[in-house]
Design a protein around this motif. Sequence first.
Motif, mmCIF file in Angstrom:
data_model
loop_
_atom_site.group_PDB
_atom_site.id
_atom_site.type_symbol
_atom_site.label_atom_id
_atom_site.label_comp_id
_atom_site.label_asym_id
_atom_site.label_seq_id
_atom_site.Cartn_x
_atom_site.Cartn_y
_atom_site.Cartn_z
ATOM 1 N N GLY A 94 7.883 -1.670 4.582
ATOM 2 C CA GLY A 94 6.067 -1.526 4.856
ATOM 3 C C GLY A 94 5.454 -0.822 4.905
ATOM 4 O O GLY A 94 4.237 -1.074 5.371
ATOM 5 N N GLU A 95 5.734 0.463 5.610
ATOM 6 C CA GLU A 95 4.925 1.278 5.893
ATOM 7 C C GLU A 95 4.002 2.035 4.698
ATOM 8 O O GLU A 95 3.024 2.372 5.087
ATOM 9 C CB GLU A 95 6.168 2.579 6.505
ATOM 10 N N ALA A 97 1.692 0.489 2.966
ATOM 11 C CA ALA A 97 0.449 -0.677 2.740
ATOM 12 C C ALA A 97 0.125 -0.071 4.327
ATOM 13 O O ALA A 97 -1.387 0.002 3.847
ATOM 14 C CB ALA A 97 0.710 -2.372 2.682
ATOM 15 N N ARG A 104 0.484 -4.455 -0.874
ATOM 16 C CA ARG A 104 1.998 -3.930 -1.030
ATOM 17 C C ARG A 104 2.496 -3.394 -2.772
ATOM 18 O O ARG A 104 2.031 -4.554 -3.700
ATOM 19 C CB ARG A 104 2.822 -4.769 -1.081
ATOM 20 N N THR A 105 4.062 -2.755 -2.587
ATOM 21 C CA THR A 105 4.451 -2.374 -3.877
ATOM 22 C C THR A 105 5.707 -3.228 -4.518
ATOM 23 O O THR A 105 5.402 -2.621 -5.245
ATOM 24 C CB THR A 105 4.682 -0.701 -3.427
#
Length: 139
Positions: A94-95, A97, A104-105
């Motif tokens: 979650g780094e 974003a 979010r990818t």
Amino acid sequence: AHHLSGERARVRKDSSTRRLINEALMNNDFLKKLEQQHMREMVDCMYERVYAQQQLVIQEGQPGNYLYVLAEGLLEVIQNGKLLGQMRAGTAFGELAILYNCKRTATVKAVAESHIWALDRQTFQKIMMRSTQARNEEY
Ligand code: CMP
């Protein structure tokens, strides 16, 4: 008290928990470039959340406001409906974003009940500013 706005308090952690979070941050290609002092404060301020089996931690395409470290459990990473892989305890995620202000990818879903350390964006940014200010005041 959990949802008061502003900076979050430190959460007491035992040494093995601190080590797990620190190693997870250091094993992440993006987070390992941060300064040691920043890392320590991030570890201090993370707080625990529990996700049930099948619960979504992150949804692809959404804005993201938390950085996470998996402490216990099992997660899967899904992109465009395709399984990219699984994450085990000791993984930071979650780094993207948080660091790059992007959506979010990927989607991250709990395969089993999972205990996750979280750090919100506001606290992350305060940590980055506070350390820089403290350093500048030395000169
Ligand atoms: P973020 O884009 O904020 O939210 C989804 C997270 O999933 C992302 O940060 C990464 O931490 C993680 N992620 C994205 N792509 C992959 C991948 N191919 N393999 C493993 N983890 C990924």
